[in-house]
Write a protein that holds these residues in place. Structure first.
Motif, mmCIF file in Angstrom:
data_model
loop_
_atom_site.group_PDB
_atom_site.id
_atom_site.type_symbol
_atom_site.label_atom_id
_atom_site.label_comp_id
_atom_site.label_asym_id
_atom_site.label_seq_id
_atom_site.Cartn_x
_atom_site.Cartn_y
_atom_site.Cartn_z
ATOM 1 N N MET A 1 26.848 13.770 37.653
ATOM 2 C CA MET A 1 25.121 13.150 38.383
ATOM 3 C C MET A 1 24.815 14.764 38.818
ATOM 4 O O MET A 1 24.918 15.164 39.819
ATOM 5 N N ILE A 2 23.495 14.111 37.724
ATOM 6 C CA ILE A 2 22.313 14.594 38.246
ATOM 7 C C ILE A 2 21.342 14.693 39.599
ATOM 8 O O ILE A 2 21.057 15.281 40.541
ATOM 9 N N ALA A 3 20.923 13.634 39.371
ATOM 10 C CA ALA A 3 19.451 13.147 39.909
ATOM 11 C C ALA A 3 19.256 11.594 39.835
ATOM 12 O O ALA A 3 19.762 11.418 38.378
ATOM 13 N N GLY A 4 19.279 10.924 41.484
ATOM 14 C CA GLY A 4 19.480 9.553 41.413
ATOM 15 C C GLY A 4 20.792 8.651 41.461
ATOM 16 O O GLY A 4 20.752 6.985 41.134
ATOM 17 N N GLU A 5 21.522 9.579 42.289
ATOM 18 C CA GLU A 5 22.657 8.879 42.651
ATOM 19 C C GLU A 5 22.458 7.806 43.415
ATOM 20 O O GLU A 5 21.551 7.555 44.599
ATOM 21 N N PHE A 6 23.777 6.197 43.907
ATOM 22 C CA PHE A 6 23.413 4.984 44.527
ATOM 23 C C PHE A 6 22.641 4.096 43.992
ATOM 24 O O PHE A 6 22.128 3.492 43.737
ATOM 25 N N ALA A 7 21.087 4.566 43.627
ATOM 26 C CA ALA A 7 19.853 3.977 43.451
ATOM 27 C C ALA A 7 20.247 3.535 42.011
ATOM 28 O O ALA A 7 19.241 2.605 41.426
ATOM 29 N N ILE A 16 20.010 10.875 36.107
ATOM 30 C CA ILE A 16 19.682 11.618 35.222
ATOM 31 C C ILE A 16 21.613 12.614 35.287
ATOM 32 O O ILE A 16 21.900 12.460 36.508
ATOM 33 N N VAL A 17 22.129 12.393 34.352
ATOM 34 C CA VAL A 17 23.585 12.524 34.386
ATOM 35 C C VAL A 17 24.254 13.622 33.158
ATOM 36 O O VAL A 17 23.261 13.466 32.140
ATOM 37 N N MET A 18 25.012 14.310 33.346
ATOM 38 C CA MET A 18 25.693 15.523 32.288
ATOM 39 C C MET A 18 26.678 15.310 32.227
ATOM 40 O O MET A 18 27.518 14.647 32.758
ATOM 41 N N ALA A 19 27.658 14.544 30.253
ATOM 42 C CA ALA A 19 28.700 15.706 30.194
ATOM 43 C C ALA A 19 28.806 16.805 29.921
ATOM 44 O O ALA A 19 28.538 17.623 29.716
ATOM 45 N N GLY A 161 25.751 15.232 26.296
ATOM 46 C CA GLY A 161 24.926 15.894 26.557
ATOM 47 C C GLY A 161 23.905 15.659 28.087
ATOM 48 O O GLY A 161 24.811 15.232 28.699
ATOM 49 N N PHE A 162 23.435 15.721 27.727
ATOM 50 C CA PHE A 162 22.156 15.397 29.608
ATOM 51 C C PHE A 162 21.564 13.746 29.080
ATOM 52 O O PHE A 162 20.795 13.817 27.434
ATOM 53 N N ILE A 163 21.523 12.595 30.163
ATOM 54 C CA ILE A 163 21.081 11.401 29.155
ATOM 55 C C ILE A 163 20.149 10.872 30.957
ATOM 56 O O ILE A 163 20.323 10.982 31.898
ATOM 57 N N ALA A 302 17.025 24.898 44.146
ATOM 58 C CA ALA A 302 17.707 23.701 45.280
ATOM 59 C C ALA A 302 19.103 23.115 44.377
ATOM 60 O O ALA A 302 19.122 23.492 43.426
ATOM 61 N N GLY A 303 19.486 23.063 45.767
ATOM 62 C CA GLY A 303 20.366 22.068 45.798
ATOM 63 C C GLY A 303 20.960 20.682 46.076
ATOM 64 O O GLY A 303 19.889 20.276 46.977
ATOM 65 N N LYS A 304 22.122 20.164 45.468
ATOM 66 C CA LYS A 304 22.308 18.816 46.472
ATOM 67 C C LYS A 304 23.620 18.759 45.974
ATOM 68 O O LYS A 304 24.410 18.888 45.576
ATOM 69 N N SER A 305 24.476 17.004 46.233
ATOM 70 C CA SER A 305 25.468 16.799 46.485
ATOM 71 C C SER A 305 25.790 16.200 44.902
ATOM 72 O O SER A 305 24.433 16.135 44.144
ATOM 73 N N SER A 306 26.276 16.127 43.610
ATOM 74 C CA SER A 306 26.582 15.953 43.028
ATOM 75 C C SER A 306 27.663 14.097 41.908
ATOM 76 O O SER A 306 28.381 14.601 43.214
ATOM 77 N N GLY A 307 27.336 13.352 42.584
ATOM 78 C CA GLY A 307 27.840 12.713 42.739
ATOM 79 C C GLY A 307 27.512 11.307 43.553
ATOM 80 O O GLY A 307 26.691 11.574 44.342
ATOM 81 N N ALA A 308 28.761 10.722 44.216
ATOM 82 C CA ALA A 308 28.537 9.773 45.681
ATOM 83 C C ALA A 308 28.844 11.005 46.436
ATOM 84 O O ALA A 308 28.833 10.409 47.627
ATOM 85 N N GLY A 309 28.527 12.506 46.139
ATOM 86 C CA GLY A 309 29.393 12.826 47.451
ATOM 87 C C GLY A 309 30.979 12.791 48.051
ATOM 88 O O GLY A 309 31.167 12.521 47.775
ATOM 89 N N GLY A 310 30.276 13.212 49.597
ATOM 90 C CA GLY A 310 31.330 13.271 50.035
ATOM 91 C C GLY A 310 32.499 13.769 50.056
ATOM 92 O O GLY A 310 33.600 13.638 50.311
ATOM 93 N N GLY A 311 32.263 14.918 49.384
ATOM 94 C CA GLY A 311 33.028 15.537 48.913
ATOM 95 C C GLY A 311 32.848 16.038 47.568
ATOM 96 O O GLY A 311 31.918 16.444 47.117
ATOM 97 N N ASP A 312 33.545 16.982 46.973
ATOM 98 C CA ASP A 312 33.852 16.917 45.186
ATOM 99 C C ASP A 312 32.542 18.063 44.773
ATOM 100 O O ASP A 312 32.554 19.209 46.018
ATOM 101 N N CYS A 313 31.959 17.842 44.290
ATOM 102 C CA CYS A 313 31.066 18.840 43.346
ATOM 103 C C CYS A 313 29.542 18.642 43.744
ATOM 104 O O CYS A 313 29.051 17.355 44.200
ATOM 105 N N GLY A 314 29.058 20.401 44.477
ATOM 106 C CA GLY A 314 27.743 19.888 44.657
ATOM 107 C C GLY A 314 26.493 20.954 43.349
ATOM 108 O O GLY A 314 27.611 21.832 42.332
ATOM 109 N N ILE A 315 26.077 20.674 43.572
ATOM 110 C CA ILE A 315 25.094 21.899 41.920
ATOM 111 C C ILE A 315 23.733 22.070 42.593
ATOM 112 O O ILE A 315 22.826 21.649 43.682
#
Length: 355
Positions: A1-7, A16-19, A161-163, A302-315
């Motif tokens: 996930m790229i932007a808009g998590e949880f909301a 915005i999500v990417m495959a 793709g990007f969605i 510019a960077g941020k967590s990707s997905g739910a956060g708490g670990g894993d990946c950032g973008i």
């Protein structure tokens, strides 16, 4: 996930999500009995049974949970279409995680469910299934098993793709699943709230993805953030507004080729996520995710967590390939693994098995 998590878990909020170009494959072969192999787990030729609308496994291994539910959902759909279900052997293989066993948090359950449903539909319909049908069957499966979720990772798996995505709302879907007489009726009914639109990043934006080395529990984080709505509705509403503004800035920046606006949207989404995590008493932006994002900003991105956060990946979003290269080196020095992931232009697809 790229932007808009949880909301995205709330009605009408965009994400915005990417495959990603890591895949789950499901091979379907004719067989005398229904059997399944989970290649990554060494679980081979386990029998499965479809009786009276339910799939049962000849194993109590919990790793069959999503697979069994996907089989049950697609078999019920096929039966409603009066299509005879043949005896099938399925082999499922995932390349979402590293061969060494590292788990990158790339939405494996959604990819598995989507792959199984797509393969079973193709085997019985003798044609490439419509992505909307695959998505809806997989989304119902995922939400019924998991109990929550936006379905964004399912959409990425089904469409590629990007969605630009707006969720159907899990509570609504579970309620409709329990109310409707047939699965076919649920699939053919327009889904309230749902929107799936293709999205495109500017050609001169460069994306980098880093893994921080620690796995996250998405379901637990989702539940804790949602509980904030009752415990502190003012903070939750503030987060929704901030997230919406950040995602809109990201979208408008991409559409107008305004890279500064796009990156400001990323930064503002990072701030909103960190604040709602603090309000909810959970760590969405871990120390390593903060380092990942700070290093991206230090290189002019510019960077941020990707997905739910708490670990894993950032973008991270950078303006030049040279910036990405320098950022990857900085991440490596900080103990962050740069992942060679790219956007996968296609979602669930049928390929012929090599001879």
């Amino acid at each position: 996930m790229i932007a808009g998590e949880f909301a995205v878990l709330e009605p009408h909020y965009k994400l915005i999500v990417m495959a990603a170009d890591r895949y789950v494959s499901t091979t379907v072969e004719e067989s005398d009995t229904n059997t399944i192999t989970l290649e990554n787990f060494g679980l081979e030729n386990i029998q499965w049974f479809y009786t009276d609308g339910a799939v049962t496994m000849a194993s109590e291994d919990n790793r069959f949970r999503y697979t069994a539910s996907a089989l049950e959902m697609v078999c019920n759909y096929l039966q409603e279409q009066r299509i005879a279900i043949r005896s099938i052997h399925l082999t499922i293989k995932s390349e979402l995680d590293d061969p060494s066993g590292k788990k990158y948090g790339l939405g494996s359950s959604a990819a598995v469910v989507t792959s199984v449903i797509s393969a079973m539909l193709h085997a019985h319909l003798n044609e490439t299934p419509d992505p909307k049908l695959v998505f809806k069957l997989a989304a119902v499966t995922h939400v019924v098993v998991q109990g929550n979720g936006s379905g964004a990772d399912v959409a990425a798996s089904a469409y590629g793709g990007f969605i630009e995505y707006v969720s159907f709302q899990a509570d609504w879907l579970i309620d409709q699943f329990e109310k409707t007489t047939t699965l076919t009726q649920l699939i053919e009914t327009p889904w309230e709230y749902l929107s799936i639109q293709p999205f495109k990043l500017p050609e001169h934006i460069h994306m980098a993805i880093g893994w921080t080395g620690s796995p996250a529990s998405t379901g637990q984080l989702v539940n804790q953030i949602l509980s904030l709505k009752k415990r502190n509705p003012v903070a939750y509403t503030r987060f929704l507004k901030a997230s919406q503004e950040a995602v809109n800035a990201f979208i408008h920046g991409a559409q107008s080729n305004d890279i500064a606006l796009l990156q400001q949207g990323v930064l503002n989404n990072r701030i909103a996520l960190a604040r709602v995590g603090s309000d909810a008493g959970v760590e969405i932006e871990t120390h390593m995710l903060a380092v990942l994002s700070d290093l991206a900003e230090a290189e002019g991105g510019a960077g941020k967590s990707s997905g739910a956060g708490g670990g894993d990946c950032g973008i991270a979003f950078m303006t030049t390939k040279a910036q990405v290269d320098r950022l990857s080196a900085s991440w490596h020095e900080a103990g962050i693994e740069s992942l060679p992931l790219k956007m996968a232009p296609r979602g669930a697809a049928i390929t012929n098995k090599p001879n």
